[in-house]
Motif scaffolding. Structure first.
Motif, PDB file in Angstrom:
ATOM      1  N   PHE A  29       0.813  -1.224   0.000  1.00  0.00           N
ATOM      2  CA  PHE A  29       0.000   0.000   0.000  1.00  0.00           C
ATOM      3  C   PHE A  29       0.848   1.276   0.000  1.00  0.00           C
ATOM      4  CE2 PHE A  29      -4.177  -1.485   2.302  1.00  0.00           C
ATOM      5  CZ  PHE A  29      -4.550  -2.155   1.155  1.00  0.00           C
ATOM      6  N   CYS A  30       0.565   2.157  -0.956  1.00  0.00           N
ATOM      7  CA  CYS A  30       1.141   3.503  -0.884  1.00  0.00           C
ATOM      8  C   CYS A  30       0.268   4.306   0.084  1.00  0.00           C
ATOM      9  CB  CYS A  30       1.160   4.152  -2.260  1.00  0.00           C
ATOM     10  SG  CYS A  30      -0.502   4.383  -2.934  1.00  0.00           S
ATOM     11  N   ARG A  31       0.723   5.491   0.407  1.00  0.00           N
ATOM     12  CA  ARG A  31       0.010   6.313   1.402  1.00  0.00           C
ATOM     13  C   ARG A  31      -1.421   6.607   0.947  1.00  0.00           C
ATOM     14  NH1 ARG A  31       2.361   6.663   5.981  1.00  0.00           N
ATOM     15  NH2 ARG A  31       4.219   7.738   5.272  1.00  0.00           N
ATOM     16  N   GLY A  32      -1.576   6.937  -0.344  1.00  0.00           N
ATOM     17  CA  GLY A  32      -2.908   7.304  -0.840  1.00  0.00           C
ATOM     18  C   GLY A  32      -3.890   6.152  -0.722  1.00  0.00           C
ATOM     19  N   VAL A  33      -3.440   4.946  -1.055  1.00  0.00           N
ATOM     20  CA  VAL A  33      -4.319   3.770  -0.982  1.00  0.00           C
ATOM     21  C   VAL A  33      -4.601   3.434   0.482  1.00  0.00           C
ATOM     22  CG1 VAL A  33      -4.434   1.294  -1.449  1.00  0.00           C
ATOM     23  CG2 VAL A  33      -3.644   2.850  -3.220  1.00  0.00           C
TER      24      VAL A  33
ATOM     25  N   ARG B 253     -12.362   7.206  -4.568  1.00  0.00           N
ATOM     26  CA  ARG B 253     -11.080   6.500  -4.415  1.00  0.00           C
ATOM     27  C   ARG B 253      -9.898   7.443  -4.660  1.00  0.00           C
ATOM     28  NH1 ARG B 253     -11.235   2.819  -9.888  1.00  0.00           N
ATOM     29  NH2 ARG B 253     -11.739   4.522 -11.290  1.00  0.00           N
ATOM     30  N   ALA B 254      -8.691   6.906  -4.436  1.00  0.00           N
ATOM     31  CA  ALA B 254      -7.478   7.737  -4.471  1.00  0.00           C
ATOM     32  C   ALA B 254      -7.247   8.431  -5.814  1.00  0.00           C
ATOM     33  CB  ALA B 254      -6.261   6.880  -4.118  1.00  0.00           C
ATOM     34  N   HIS B 255      -7.702   7.819  -6.931  1.00  0.00           N
ATOM     35  CA  HIS B 255      -7.506   8.445  -8.251  1.00  0.00           C
ATOM     36  C   HIS B 255      -8.374   9.683  -8.442  1.00  0.00           C
ATOM     37  CE1 HIS B 255      -5.174   5.116  -9.476  1.00  0.00           C
ATOM     38  NE2 HIS B 255      -6.129   4.298  -9.780  1.00  0.00           N
TER      39      HIS B 255
ATOM     40  N   THR C 227      -9.701  11.058  -2.375  1.00  0.00           N
ATOM     41  CA  THR C 227      -8.721  11.434  -3.398  1.00  0.00           C
ATOM     42  C   THR C 227      -7.359  11.627  -2.734  1.00  0.00           C
ATOM     43  OG1 THR C 227     -10.463  12.670  -4.534  1.00  0.00           O
ATOM     44  CG2 THR C 227      -8.209  13.078  -5.248  1.00  0.00           C
ATOM     45  N   CYS C 228      -6.345  10.962  -3.260  1.00  0.00           N
ATOM     46  CA  CYS C 228      -5.001  11.114  -2.694  1.00  0.00           C
ATOM     47  C   CYS C 228      -4.607  12.594  -2.706  1.00  0.00           C
ATOM     48  CB  CYS C 228      -4.005  10.303  -3.527  1.00  0.00           C
ATOM     49  SG  CYS C 228      -2.304  10.583  -3.046  1.00  0.00           S
ATOM     50  N   ARG C 229      -3.908  13.026  -1.674  1.00  0.00           N
ATOM     51  CA  ARG C 229      -3.608  14.472  -1.569  1.00  0.00           C
ATOM     52  C   ARG C 229      -2.733  14.938  -2.737  1.00  0.00           C
ATOM     53  NH1 ARG C 229       1.489  14.865   0.468  1.00  0.00           N
ATOM     54  NH2 ARG C 229       2.240  12.914   1.323  1.00  0.00           N
TER      55      ARG C 229
ATOM     56  N   GLN D 273       0.750  13.135 -14.627  1.00  0.00           N
ATOM     57  CA  GLN D 273       0.089  12.078 -13.855  1.00  0.00           C
ATOM     58  C   GLN D 273       1.048  11.603 -12.766  1.00  0.00           C
ATOM     59  OE1 GLN D 273      -1.375   8.778 -16.185  1.00  0.00           O
ATOM     60  NE2 GLN D 273      -2.073   7.674 -14.378  1.00  0.00           N
ATOM     61  N   THR D 274       0.535  11.375 -11.582  1.00  0.00           N
ATOM     62  CA  THR D 274       1.409  11.115 -10.425  1.00  0.00           C
ATOM     63  C   THR D 274       2.299   9.886 -10.592  1.00  0.00           C
ATOM     64  OG1 THR D 274      -0.414   9.919  -9.404  1.00  0.00           O
ATOM     65  CG2 THR D 274      -0.125  12.209  -8.754  1.00  0.00           C
ATOM     66  N   THR D 275       1.845   8.920 -11.425  1.00  0.00           N
ATOM     67  CA  THR D 275       2.645   7.702 -11.584  1.00  0.00           C
ATOM     68  C   THR D 275       3.314   7.619 -12.957  1.00  0.00           C
ATOM     69  OG1 THR D 275       0.572   6.620 -12.174  1.00  0.00           O
ATOM     70  CG2 THR D 275       1.365   6.270  -9.940  1.00  0.00           C
ATOM     71  N   PHE D 276       3.412   8.753 -13.649  1.00  0.00           N
ATOM     72  CA  PHE D 276       4.021   8.746 -14.983  1.00  0.00           C
ATOM     73  C   PHE D 276       5.506   8.381 -14.880  1.00  0.00           C
ATOM     74  CE2 PHE D 276       5.194  10.829 -19.096  1.00  0.00           C
ATOM     75  CZ  PHE D 276       4.278  10.155 -19.892  1.00  0.00           C
TER      76      PHE D 276
ATOM     77  N   ILE E 292       5.625  13.969  -9.996  1.00  0.00           N
ATOM     78  CA  ILE E 292       5.535  12.500 -10.032  1.00  0.00           C
ATOM     79  C   ILE E 292       5.663  11.984  -8.597  1.00  0.00           C
ATOM     80  CG2 ILE E 292       6.733  10.398 -10.768  1.00  0.00           C
ATOM     81  CD1 ILE E 292       7.439  11.826 -13.365  1.00  0.00           C
ATOM     82  N   CYS E 293       4.753  11.090  -8.223  1.00  0.00           N
ATOM     83  CA  CYS E 293       4.767  10.545  -6.863  1.00  0.00           C
ATOM     84  C   CYS E 293       5.930   9.566  -6.740  1.00  0.00           C
ATOM     85  CB  CYS E 293       3.442   9.839  -6.607  1.00  0.00           C
ATOM     86  SG  CYS E 293       3.460   8.878  -5.110  1.00  0.00           S
ATOM     87  N   MET E 294       6.603   9.629  -5.599  1.00  0.00           N
ATOM     88  CA  MET E 294       7.781   8.774  -5.424  1.00  0.00           C
ATOM     89  C   MET E 294       7.413   7.335  -5.050  1.00  0.00           C
ATOM     90  SD  MET E 294      10.399  10.367  -6.279  1.00  0.00           S
ATOM     91  CE  MET E 294      11.751   9.368  -5.652  1.00  0.00           C
TER      92      MET E 294
HETATM   93  S1  SF4 Z   1      -0.214   9.620  -5.982  1.00  0.00           S
HETATM   94 FE1  SF4 Z   1       1.226   8.177  -5.053  1.00  0.00          FE
HETATM   95  S2  SF4 Z   1       0.536   7.972  -2.921  1.00  0.00           S
HETATM   96 FE2  SF4 Z   1      -1.166   8.881  -4.102  1.00  0.00          FE
HETATM   97  S3  SF4 Z   1      -2.399   7.134  -4.729  1.00  0.00           S
HETATM   98 FE3  SF4 Z   1      -0.997   7.562  -6.429  1.00  0.00          FE
HETATM   99  S4  SF4 Z   1       0.774   6.219  -6.037  1.00  0.00           S
HETATM  100 FE4  SF4 Z   1      -0.416   6.303  -4.133  1.00  0.00          FE
END
Ligand code: SF4
Length: 289
Positions: free
Chosen positions: A12-16, A73-75, A96-98, A159-162, A187-189
């Motif tokens: 799990f990432c933080r958002g999930v 959801r987080a997306h 929604t993930c921050r 996109q955060t996961t690009f 980009i999310c780490m």
């Molecule tokens: S932006 Fe990062 S922390 Fe947020 S849901 Fe996507 S992968 Fe998870």
């Protein structure tokens, strides 16, 4: 007998994690209400089924359910869909993930044309671009760069996961063409850290188990990365996917996509220990980072 190495970052990432905590809270506090998630909460059928067994059902549109409480959801979701749910009398809980939310807010404030680097049909992309009030291009592939008018200047949203490698390639092409783009890197780490952890595992192990499902893009990316490193790699749902032949190894690495719960990881470790595996004491690090 074989050694078990746990990735330094997994699951799990933080958002999930936040979205799943909100789902559990909804369930615990509202035993008599209609409870929904808008779209699958995570790309993981085990987690989705576990919430469904507690009364949290997946719907995509307001007419798919009866007014009640619906979790975003987080997306994220499009602003139009958010308004439709509210108009139909649902109470929304925003998961929604921050980091995604920050992109949505940036989009709503944009004044210049925007280049959105991301996967065109991904739920996060669809939701985020709905907040734009200016012309935009979604850039997923190199061919998409041909739509861009070099005489204009652009802001960009990513996109955060690009993939950062892909972004670097696109930036170079745009720069060579003299296109004026103001970049920000959001980009999310989480995905990057999981990929780095798999690279390390692949140097330590001859076999790598990637826990997760093919419907999860980041799990598939981890699996492909392990394969490309030259180890034997298997994408598994849980212990039930592990055959005797897969245990013919000296060092087995375990990693997990960002939609995999800590419970699923523990189940795999326990199973491997029951089959003679020894979890190395230095193994394991943070999930949810
Ligand atoms: S932006 Fe990062 S922390 Fe947020 S849901 Fe996507 S992968 Fe998870």
């Amino acid at each position: 007998m074989f050694n078990i190495h746990l990735a330094s970052v997994y699951g799990f990432c933080r958002g999930v994690q936040v979205a799943c905590s909100l789902a559990q809270k909804m369930i615990d506090e509202n035993p008599d209400k209609n409870l929904y998630s808008i779209g699958k909460l995570v790309h993981n059928d085990k987690v989705v089924s576990s919430f469904a067994s507690q009364g949290l059902n997946v719907i995509n549109r307001p007419e798919d359910g009866q007014p009640g409480i619906a979790l975003i959801r987080a997306h994220g979701i499009t602003r139009e869909l958010r308004a439709e749910f509210e108009q139909k009398g649902y109470t929304l809980i925003d998961g929604t993930c921050r980091i995604v939310f920050a992109n949505q807010m940036r989009c709503s404030e944009e004044k210049k044309p925007v280049l959105y680097f991301g996967i065109r049909n991904h739920a996060e992309t669809v939701a985020t671009v709905s907040y734009l009030n200016v012309p935009y291009h979604v850039i997923e592939n190199e061919e998409d760069l041909n739509q861009i008018d070099p005489s204009l200047s652009y802001d960009c949203v990513i996109q955060t996961t690009f993939s950062s490698e892909k972004l670097a390639r696109f930036k170079k092409i745009l720069s060579d063409r003299g296109v004026d783009v103001k970049y920000t890197n959001n980009i999310c780490m989480a995905s990057t850290r999981r990929r780095q952890a798999v690279s390390v595992l692949s140097r330590q192990c001859d076999t790598v188990f990637v826990i997760g499902e093919p419907q999860s893009a980041n799990t598939t990316a981890l699996y492909n990365l392990a394969l490309s490193c030259g180890v034997k790699a298997f994408m598994i749902d849980g212990p039930e996917s592990i055959s005797d032949e897969m245990l013919d190894a000296h060092d087995i690495g375990i990693c997990a996509g960002a939609s995999v719960s800590p419970k699923q990881v523990s189940e795999v470790i326990s199973f491997l220990e029951s089959r003679g595996g020894i979890l190395l004491p230095s193994s394991g690090g943070n999930s949810a980072s």
